[in-house]
Write a protein that holds these residues in place. Structure first.
Motif, mmCIF file in Angstrom:
data_model
loop_
_atom_site.group_PDB
_atom_site.id
_atom_site.type_symbol
_atom_site.label_atom_id
_atom_site.label_comp_id
_atom_site.label_asym_id
_atom_site.label_seq_id
_atom_site.Cartn_x
_atom_site.Cartn_y
_atom_site.Cartn_z
ATOM 1 N N PHE A 480 0.831 -1.205 0.000
ATOM 2 C CA PHE A 480 0.000 0.000 0.000
ATOM 3 C C PHE A 480 0.869 1.260 0.000
ATOM 4 O O PHE A 480 1.788 1.404 0.809
ATOM 5 C CB PHE A 480 -0.956 -0.016 1.194
ATOM 6 C CG PHE A 480 -2.107 -0.947 0.986
ATOM 7 C CD1 PHE A 480 -3.272 -0.514 0.378
ATOM 8 C CD2 PHE A 480 -1.996 -2.287 1.338
ATOM 9 C CE1 PHE A 480 -4.319 -1.386 0.142
ATOM 10 C CE2 PHE A 480 -3.036 -3.165 1.112
ATOM 11 C CZ PHE A 480 -4.200 -2.718 0.511
ATOM 12 N N VAL A 481 0.537 2.136 -0.952
ATOM 13 C CA VAL A 481 1.228 3.421 -1.072
ATOM 14 C C VAL A 481 0.399 4.519 -0.416
ATOM 15 O O VAL A 481 0.922 5.351 0.324
ATOM 16 C CB VAL A 481 1.498 3.758 -2.552
ATOM 17 C CG1 VAL A 481 2.237 5.089 -2.676
ATOM 18 C CG2 VAL A 481 2.289 2.640 -3.210
ATOM 19 N N ASP A 482 -0.895 4.527 -0.694
ATOM 20 C CA ASP A 482 -1.823 5.486 -0.082
ATOM 21 C C ASP A 482 -2.920 4.695 0.608
ATOM 22 O O ASP A 482 -3.922 4.324 -0.017
ATOM 23 C CB ASP A 482 -2.413 6.411 -1.142
ATOM 24 C CG ASP A 482 -3.302 7.504 -0.549
ATOM 25 O OD1 ASP A 482 -3.632 7.415 0.643
ATOM 26 O OD2 ASP A 482 -3.685 8.437 -1.280
ATOM 27 N N PRO A 483 -2.780 4.418 1.891
ATOM 28 C CA PRO A 483 -3.789 3.579 2.560
ATOM 29 C C PRO A 483 -5.157 4.225 2.644
ATOM 30 O O PRO A 483 -6.166 3.523 2.678
ATOM 31 C CB PRO A 483 -3.185 3.367 3.959
ATOM 32 C CG PRO A 483 -2.207 4.474 4.141
ATOM 33 C CD PRO A 483 -1.675 4.789 2.773
ATOM 34 N N GLN A 484 -5.234 5.566 2.662
ATOM 35 C CA GLN A 484 -6.548 6.173 2.776
ATOM 36 C C GLN A 484 -7.368 6.001 1.504
ATOM 37 O O GLN A 484 -8.588 5.992 1.550
ATOM 38 C CB GLN A 484 -6.439 7.665 3.143
ATOM 39 C CG GLN A 484 -7.763 8.229 3.596
ATOM 40 C CD GLN A 484 -7.670 9.593 4.237
ATOM 41 O OE1 GLN A 484 -8.601 10.369 4.191
ATOM 42 N NE2 GLN A 484 -6.554 9.898 4.865
ATOM 43 N N ARG A 485 -6.712 5.850 0.376
ATOM 44 C CA ARG A 485 -7.396 5.587 -0.890
ATOM 45 C C ARG A 485 -7.239 4.140 -1.351
ATOM 46 O O ARG A 485 -7.642 3.790 -2.458
ATOM 47 C CB ARG A 485 -6.862 6.527 -1.984
ATOM 48 C CG ARG A 485 -7.348 7.961 -1.874
ATOM 49 C CD ARG A 485 -8.838 8.046 -2.048
ATOM 50 N NE ARG A 485 -9.288 9.410 -2.242
ATOM 51 C CZ ARG A 485 -10.453 9.878 -1.840
ATOM 52 N NH1 ARG A 485 -11.288 9.090 -1.185
ATOM 53 N NH2 ARG A 485 -10.812 11.131 -2.068
#
Length: 995
Positions: A480-485
């Motif tokens: 995961f690079v951007d966990p919120q997205r």
């Protein structure tokens, strides 16, 4: 650790243990202390898991300790439920009730009862960030006597020093030979004693604009919950204009990208250190540390000092720096060099990690070993918080030694200090801050120039970046690079497989960095992953993240030498755009008190009370309340308007015209400027004369119109339409500031400084003669389109104009608004023998429409040129002006353009509704068979006592060529024959104008 809060350390921290606070999160009661955040209280109870991820529903946990938190988002209950608040920034208060969110908040439909306000301030030096560099800058600037404003988003000043162990009780941070805590106390005391210094905590600077205009949000009572005092605004929006700005905004730590790196228990190393030292909370009992540089060793040291087991430090570097080696030796912590975490296990909370060695290219090699832990503290480097710098179009450069983007140079009027510049060493941050603050104050005329040059920062310790770490299995769908997205390496790989290479394209394809954290922890990592993917051997990119060789050209697959990272750096790709706000801001805070009745304030003239007392019916024109008509008992609007029209045409009537926009235009180049703004000329207009003018936009369409007076060689007063005054002033300023900054011209709105009384009708000369006995009101002594300065019979200074918007003899008496009521009363008294009648906007519209005078926005719609409106006479052919070039476009020269014409219904009785469509007499009404071709539409429609019938103005295709023709107006299902006429239907010869 305490029993009630099993992960609360027995000593240390900055929380007040003497007071117990109770809160509820997801239905579970937790306790904490003043100084805690919701996140630290959760961790104290070993509650690390939060809402699952937004799209994939994967378990997620607390990651950070500040505004960069991507996972732990809350919906707070209360009289108004607010969502998407990071648990790491919500201060704990007694009775708080919250629910964790899955990346999506819920908008409370109930009205927000809280108060919000705004404040506008000027300051010599604005310092953003109250960490070591910011405190040093503010202290140096305030010592010069400059007015200083210091902002920080946290509840207290100190920044990174708040995450240090107390140096007076064994910590290692030292400044100037003294414990850093003592230095912090001294700096706070100095700022508190400085009379011209204001320190705002809980205040986030979220937007930076031209000329050091900064917006900041202060959270005044959020931390008090139901104990917030009544009548105090919950939040305050600060509008700050600073002569100089010092940005000391610090840096955010970056996570590492590896398989299952989103598992609850994977946290930033700096956050773990903050929880241990600031909140006295141990996030776990057995903690592993994974790092690419030196800073995480401070976390390992502080964990060990707090009695927490550190199972290992996994360092990507093959050799330790002397500092890292010294810390490892002093603590006895096992360090595994040249290695990286390649995966995690747990269900769902972390129970262990897989560690593999790295080869010379940074790829995992050999068998993995399992290490048991309940928290993994990761450090993938630091990203300077350059958001405000970049919002001002400040440049960035990639620094390979820092593995970070840093400002290439400050923008005009700003200085930078501390970690935002890539300065990591504490003494150097303080030295930079002192220099920046002193320099900023000196540039505003305070204090001497700094005696030293800007400090030279030492080279940082070496880092070994890991763009991403391939896992044990094929595919990158859990990296995961951007966990919120929920954006993974596989998503970025999919984007590059479509041919995308630019950071902005990748952002939009994957939605990376578009959540409410705006990619604070993911932005640089995404660029690193993109760089690594672009350096891979050219493969076919499959949507599921697998990589298949292309047999057509011999391209090789993933089992051959694929290096995750190579020559391309994030600096080669550039960043995405940093936009305001830096952190989310509620619309209610932006609105402030401008809600409900105050959303669009009602503006009233000085005569409003008189109008209301005499039965006026009002209408809204822009923000102004204007009398529409004055009905007598038993009169409807049509009857009242007919009576008012007859008075204006046959005797004398009076109108409050104060709402017309008035803008003073002054300066040596005022005439030149007006020549460029208006389609006709004003530079040669004589002093004491007035001229009607039309403004066009660059597209050649009518924008506004009005009469301008020349008061002196270098001063004019421009009038505008009532509803368009603000837009006209904005347009004038735009052209002055962006296109013609060299002109000596200033524009000032004076609308509310004047009251204007229009006296209209054949007997208006007698009335004005009685009001202003010293004024020659004869035709020869006071010609049309001139004005006179005089003193009225009651002693009031006045500017009287011979202007008519009705076609009748008319005067406009302009006086200071203070005297508006007195002059109105004097006019009524002077006109009493002639039956003077007040009239409103509806009568004004009838009078002006009878003469073919347009109302901008009613008879024009953004597609009408002066020529279309029959005003070619107002367009100069001998000078340039805004919009002139557009008149040569083929579209503006079409013969079938819509022209302004008059309409007279052939039955002499039907009043056409405004907006009525016009069709040719031979066109059938068959809407079921497709659109009915129209010729135009009605723009204005009234009953005219003077004409003895209804009439209208309309925009009709090739209207001037159709005069005398009969067309049909479609009123409901009825066709009403109407005859096309010139727009001037009353007194076309103009015989009434001079009485």
């Amino acid at each position: 650790m305490t029993g009630a809060q099993p992960h609360r350390l027995p000593r240390g921290g900055r929380v007040d243990r003497s007071t117990l606070l109770r809160c509820t999160v997801d239905g579970h009661e937790l306790t904490g202390h003043p100084g805690d955040t919701v996140a630290s209280a959760m961790l104290a109870h070993s509650v690390l898991e939060v809402g699952p991820s937004i799209y994939r529903g994967r378990p997620r946990g607390i990651v950070a300790a500040g505004a960069e938190e991507p996972n732990a988002l809350l919906q707070l209950a209360g009289s108004y439920a607010e969502g998407m608040l990071p648990a790491t920034t919500v201060e704990l208060y007694d009775g708080l009730s919250a629910t964790t969110l899955s990346g999506r908040g819920r908008l409370d439909p109930a009205p927000d009862p809280a108060l919000y306000d705004k404040k506008y301030v000027h300051t010599d030096v604005l310092v953003v960030g109250a960490g070591p560099a910011g405190l040093a800058a503010a202290t140096a600037a305030s010592a010069t006597g400059a007015r200083v404003l210091l902002l920080d988003e946290q509840a207290e000043t100190g920044g990174s020093l708040l995450s240090e162990p107390d140096t007076r009780t064994g910590g290692s941070a030292v400044l100037g030979g003294s414990p850093a805590a003592d230095w912090l106390d001294t700096a706070r005391a100095a700022l508190a004693a400085a009379p011209e210094t204001t320190v705002l905590t809980r205040t986030t600077a979220f937007g930076a604009y031209d000329d050091n205009y900064v917006l900041a949000l202060q959270r005044r009572t959020d931390h008090l919950g139901p104990r917030a005092p009544a009548g105090v605004s919950r939040q305050r929006l600060w509008h700050i204009r600073a002569a100089r700005v010092v940005l000391a905004t610090g840096a955010h730590e970056r996570p590492l990208v590896f398989a299952d790196n989103d598992r609850p228990g994977v946290m930033l190393a700096s956050a773990v250190r903050t929880y241990v030292n600031r909140y006295a909370v141990a996030p776990g009992a057995r903690i592993a540390v994974a790092t690419t540089g030196d800073s995480a060793y401070d976390t390992a040291r502080d964990l060990r000092a707090a009695g927490v087991t550190v199972v290992a430090v996994i360092d990507s570097r093959a050799e330790l720096t002397p500092r890292a080696a010294a810390l490892a030796d002093a603590t006895g912590i096992h360090v595994r060099t040249g290695s990286a975490v390649t995966g995690t296990r747990g269900g769902p909370r972390l129970t262990g990690v897989t560690v593999r060695a790295l080869d010379a290219h940074g790829r995992p090699t050999g068998e993995g070993t399992e290490t048991g832990c309940d928290v993994l503290a990761v450090s993938g480097g630091w990203s300077p918080v350059v958001h405000l710098h970049s919002q001002r179009q400040g440049g960035l450069r990639w620094d390979d030694a820092l593995d970070a983007f840093v400002p290439s140079e400050p923008v005009r009027g700003q200085h930078l200090a501390g970690a935002v510049c890539g300065t990591w060493q504490l003494p150097e941050c303080v030295a930079e801050g002192s220099y920046a603050g002193g320099r900023a104050a000196y540039e505003t005329g305070h204090g001497p120039a700094p005696v030293t040059e800007r400090p030279v920062r030492t080279a940082p310790g070496p880092v070994r970046p890991l763009r991403y770490v391939p896992g044990e299995e094929d595919g990158d769908d859990t990296h995961f690079v951007d966990p919120q997205r929920d954006v993974t390496v596989a998503d970025i790989r999919r984007a590059t497989g479509t041919g995308m290479r630019g950071a902005e394209h990748i952002k939009r394809y994957t939605s990376l960095g578009t959540a409410n954290d705006q990619g604070k922890t993911s932005g640089v990592n995404a660029l690193g992953v993109l760089a690594a993917l672009l350096d891979e051997p050219d493969e076919r990119h499959e949507p599921d993240g697998r990589h298949e060789p292309d047999e057509r050209d011999g391209r090789h697959g993933p089992d051959e030498d694929r290096v995750p990272g190579g020559a391309t750096t994030p600096g080669d790709l550039g960043t995405t755009t940093y936009r305001a706000p830096y952190t989310p801001v509620a619309f209610a805070a932006l609105a402030g008190r401008e809600r409900g009745d105050l959303f669009d304030p009602a503006r009233r003239t000085a005569l409003h009370a008189w109008h209301a007392a005499h039965g006026a019916e009002f209408e809204d024109v822009g923000q102004w309340k204007r009398p529409r008509h004055y009905p007598l008992p038993g009169e409807d609007m049509d009857t009242a308007v007919e009576r008012e029209c007859r008075a204006a045409r046959e005797s004398v009537a009076v109108m409050d015209a104060s709402t017309l926009g008035k803008i003073e235009v002054w300066g040596a180049d005022a005439g030149t400027f007006l020549d460029r703004v208006y389609t006709n000329g004003f530079k040669k207009l004589k002093t004491g004369f007035a001229r009607y003018g039309v403004m066009c936009g660059p597209d050649g369409m009518i924008f506004d119109d009005g009469v301008t007076l020349r008061l002196a060689p270098d001063r004019y007063t421009m009038t505008t339409t009532t509803g368009n005054a603000a837009a006209v002033l904005d347009r004038l300023e735009e052209w002055l500031q962006t296109e013609w900054p060299g002109l000596d011209v200033h524009c000032t709105s004076v609308t509310e400084q004047w009251s204007t009384v229009a006296v209209v009708g054949p007997r208006s000369r007698e009335v004005v003669a009685r009001v202003a006995p010293g004024l020659d009101v004869s035709v020869g002594g006071f010609p049309f389109m001139t004005f006179r300065e005089t003193t009225l019979a009651n002693g009031v200074p006045a500017r009287v104009c011979r202007i008519s918007f009705s076609g009748e003899l008319a005067y406009e008496i302009n006086v200071s608004a203070w005297y508006g009521q007195a002059v109105w009363d004097a006019v009524l008294e002077a006109g009493r023998p002639y039956g003077i009648t007040p009239y409103g906007t509806e009568t004004m519209h009838v009078l002006r429409a009878e003469k073919g005078f347009i109302i901008v926005g009613q008879d024009t719609d953004g597609t009408v040129t002066p020529q279309d409106a029959g005003m070619s006479w107002v367009v100069s052919t001998s000078k340039d002006f805004i919009g002139k070039r557009s008149f040569s476009r083929p579209d503006t020269r079409r013969p079938d353009r819509k022209h302004l014409v008059g309409l007279l219904p052939e039955d002499g009785a039907t009043r056409l509704p405004e907006g009525t469509q016009l069709i040719a007499a031979d066109v059938p009404l068959t809407p079921d068979e497709g659109p009915v071709p129209t010729l135009g539409h009605v723009t204005s429609s009234y009953r005219s006592p003077a004409l003895g019938s209804p009439f209208a103005l309309a925009l009709v295709a090739a209207g001037r060529e159709r005069l005398g023709e009969t067309v049909h107006a479609v009123v409901g299902d009825t066709r009403v024959p109407v005859r096309l006429h010139g727009p001037v239907l009353y007194d076309p010869e103009g015989t009434k104008r001079d009485g």
